[in-house]
Design a protein around this motif. Structure first.
Motif, PDB file in Angstrom:
ATOM      1  N   ALA A  96      -6.197   1.345   4.068  1.00  0.00           N
ATOM      2  CA  ALA A  96      -5.707   2.134   2.945  1.00  0.00           C
ATOM      3  C   ALA A  96      -5.199   3.483   3.427  1.00  0.00           C
ATOM      4  O   ALA A  96      -5.292   3.818   4.618  1.00  0.00           O
ATOM      5  CB  ALA A  96      -6.827   2.317   1.922  1.00  0.00           C
ATOM      6  N   ILE A  97      -4.710   4.254   2.502  1.00  0.00           N
ATOM      7  CA  ILE A  97      -4.253   5.608   2.795  1.00  0.00           C
ATOM      8  C   ILE A  97      -5.349   6.401   3.499  1.00  0.00           C
ATOM      9  O   ILE A  97      -5.076   7.278   4.315  1.00  0.00           O
ATOM     10  CB  ILE A  97      -3.826   6.322   1.487  1.00  0.00           C
ATOM     11  CG1 ILE A  97      -3.281   7.724   1.781  1.00  0.00           C
ATOM     12  CG2 ILE A  97      -4.981   6.386   0.508  1.00  0.00           C
ATOM     13  CD1 ILE A  97      -2.775   8.447   0.541  1.00  0.00           C
ATOM     14  N   HIS A  98      -6.609   6.063   3.200  1.00  0.00           N
ATOM     15  CA  HIS A  98      -7.747   6.761   3.809  1.00  0.00           C
ATOM     16  C   HIS A  98      -7.651   6.775   5.334  1.00  0.00           C
ATOM     17  O   HIS A  98      -8.105   7.715   5.986  1.00  0.00           O
ATOM     18  CB  HIS A  98      -9.064   6.092   3.411  1.00  0.00           C
ATOM     19  CG  HIS A  98      -9.141   5.681   1.975  1.00  0.00           C
ATOM     20  ND1 HIS A  98      -8.807   6.535   0.937  1.00  0.00           N
ATOM     21  CD2 HIS A  98      -9.513   4.528   1.387  1.00  0.00           C
ATOM     22  CE1 HIS A  98      -8.966   5.903  -0.212  1.00  0.00           C
ATOM     23  NE2 HIS A  98      -9.398   4.683   0.038  1.00  0.00           N
ATOM     24  N   GLY A 164     -13.127  11.907   3.789  1.00  0.00           N
ATOM     25  CA  GLY A 164     -11.872  11.518   4.410  1.00  0.00           C
ATOM     26  C   GLY A 164     -11.076  10.483   3.646  1.00  0.00           C
ATOM     27  O   GLY A 164     -10.000  10.101   4.079  1.00  0.00           O
ATOM     28  N   THR A 165     -11.593  10.028   2.520  1.00  0.00           N
ATOM     29  CA  THR A 165     -10.846   9.072   1.705  1.00  0.00           C
ATOM     30  C   THR A 165      -9.849   9.817   0.819  1.00  0.00           C
ATOM     31  O   THR A 165      -9.942  11.037   0.632  1.00  0.00           O
ATOM     32  CB  THR A 165     -11.786   8.246   0.813  1.00  0.00           C
ATOM     33  OG1 THR A 165     -12.521   9.140  -0.041  1.00  0.00           O
ATOM     34  CG2 THR A 165     -12.779   7.445   1.653  1.00  0.00           C
ATOM     35  N   ALA A 252      -1.610   9.455  -4.884  1.00  0.00           N
ATOM     36  CA  ALA A 252      -1.713   8.010  -5.118  1.00  0.00           C
ATOM     37  C   ALA A 252      -2.459   7.378  -3.957  1.00  0.00           C
ATOM     38  O   ALA A 252      -2.348   7.821  -2.813  1.00  0.00           O
ATOM     39  CB  ALA A 252      -0.333   7.383  -5.263  1.00  0.00           C
ATOM     40  N   THR A 253      -3.231   6.360  -4.265  1.00  0.00           N
ATOM     41  CA  THR A 253      -3.930   5.593  -3.232  1.00  0.00           C
ATOM     42  C   THR A 253      -3.136   4.325  -2.962  1.00  0.00           C
ATOM     43  O   THR A 253      -2.749   3.630  -3.896  1.00  0.00           O
ATOM     44  CB  THR A 253      -5.343   5.214  -3.704  1.00  0.00           C
ATOM     45  OG1 THR A 253      -6.085   6.405  -3.973  1.00  0.00           O
ATOM     46  CG2 THR A 253      -6.075   4.413  -2.633  1.00  0.00           C
ATOM     47  N   TRP A 254      -2.870   4.048  -1.699  1.00  0.00           N
ATOM     48  CA  TRP A 254      -2.194   2.789  -1.385  1.00  0.00           C
ATOM     49  C   TRP A 254      -3.038   1.965  -0.421  1.00  0.00           C
ATOM     50  O   TRP A 254      -3.870   2.485   0.313  1.00  0.00           O
ATOM     51  CB  TRP A 254      -0.786   3.003  -0.835  1.00  0.00           C
ATOM     52  CG  TRP A 254      -0.657   3.927   0.343  1.00  0.00           C
ATOM     53  CD1 TRP A 254      -0.271   5.236   0.327  1.00  0.00           C
ATOM     54  CD2 TRP A 254      -0.895   3.609   1.729  1.00  0.00           C
ATOM     55  NE1 TRP A 254      -0.259   5.755   1.601  1.00  0.00           N
ATOM     56  CE2 TRP A 254      -0.635   4.776   2.479  1.00  0.00           C
ATOM     57  CE3 TRP A 254      -1.284   2.452   2.401  1.00  0.00           C
ATOM     58  CZ2 TRP A 254      -0.764   4.820   3.872  1.00  0.00           C
ATOM     59  CZ3 TRP A 254      -1.427   2.495   3.788  1.00  0.00           C
ATOM     60  CH2 TRP A 254      -1.157   3.669   4.501  1.00  0.00           C
TER      61      TRP A 254
END
Length: 325
Positions: A96-98, A164-165, A252-254
């Motif tokens: 993920a983006i994280h 960090g997320t 936004a989270t991807w």
């Protein structure tokens, strides 16, 4: 016989012979079940998208695609494990983006996202939302929430899937923009964080709609603002952050899929084609719509560019907000 033609024929034949094993592996793939390693606990936003894709790929490929959850340290424990897997097409990484944020605050990572993995494509892009527990935070609007927080500095907390997320960074960016003091409570994944929020153990989350959408619709949580330029069609009554008085809060989270570096190119290309096909199915489009998610399916090159841009973006935010684990 022309010796030059003969030599060219020999070279061409040699190249064909060298390429044959790779082509044969790709044609035979998959000959056994495939694992999607999800570096977060079950029930989180990554699961919301990884499992429907895995189920669809199982149908398309004729082999079971399993989702294996390995949570911990903001998704870096599972990423480290995936980076060490055999590059034979039996395991793919669902990140993920994280993972573009993690290098900024986890200084001792034993893997490099861009060197350890081969980008395949983005699965989904999900807007963030300010989600509060209505019994713990007695407000109805974002401005009322800001007034409440300012009257109770350091007493309101927000949960995240881990340091960090994207959820953590969304919260810190919100605090930076609003000059508020909200305490960060990191969990070992979005699922555990959401469970404690629903149970009333924490006050709120800066969450992705992938996990908050159903809870907001069910009345268990209240959405105060979305981090988008325009309102979401599924939630027309929730204002954007800018409309609610916090311009600049756009996050936004991807979620995406990677192959282990060294996986044969034909297999990587085949997985890209199969994922794109799955994302175009009416079934997955409906699931994505219910989560207010934008579908992925971009090219491998474009996904690689997205990853590089995100790493640079969050490095800047880390410095400006002075974010530390």
């Amino acid at each position: 016989m022309d010796t030059r033609i003969s030599r060219r024929a020999m070279v061409a034949g040699g190249l064909t012979a060298l390429a044959a094993p790779s082509v044969a592996r790709a044609q035979a793939w998959p000959s056994a079940p495939i694992t999607f390693l999800n570096p977060f606990p079950a029930g989180g936003g990554t699961d919301v998208f990884a499992r429907p894709v895995a189920a669809m790929l199982s149908e398309q490929l004729g082999q079971q695609v399993l989702v294996d959850n390995k949570g911990g340290a903001g998704g870096t424990v599972g990423a480290s494990q995936a980076a060490k897997a055999k590059p034979d097409g039996s395991l793919f990484f669902i990140g993920a983006i994280h993972h573009t944020i993690a290098p900024n605050i986890y200084k001792n990572l034993d893997y490099d996202l861009e060197k350890a993995f081969e980008p395949i494509t983005m699965l989904a892009l999900v807007p963030q939302v300010v989600s509060i527990h209505p019994q713990r935070v007695p407000v109805n609007t974002l401005q009322e929430f800001l007034d409440y927080v300012r009257k109770n500095p350091g007493k309101v907390n927000y949960a995240s899937p881990g340091a960090g997320t994207a959820h953590h960074y969304a919260g810190e960016l919100f605090k930076l923009l609003t000059k508020t003091n909200i305490v960060h409570v990191p969990f070992r994944g979005a699922g555990p964080a959401m469970n404690d929020l629903l149970a009333g153990q924490v006050d709120m989350m800066f969450d992705g709609m992938g996990t908050s959408a159903s809870q907001i619709k069910g009345g268990k949580l209240k959405g105060l603002a979305v981090a988008t330029k325009a309102r979401l069609s599924e939630f027309p009554d929730i204002p954007t952050a800018a409309e609610a008085g916090v311009p600049g809060w756009e996050v936004a989270t991807w979620y995406g899929v990677w192959a282990v570096k060294g996986t044969p190119e034909p297999i990587v290309n085949r997985m890209h084609a199969e994922v794109v096909k799955a994302l175009e199915s009416p079934k997955l489009k409906q699931i994505w719509r219910e989560q207010s998610a934008q579908s992925g399916g971009e090219s491998r090159a474009d996904f690689a560019k997205r990853i590089r841009a995100e790493i640079e973006k969050w490095e800047k935010v880390t410095k400006e907000a002075d974010i530390k684990v």
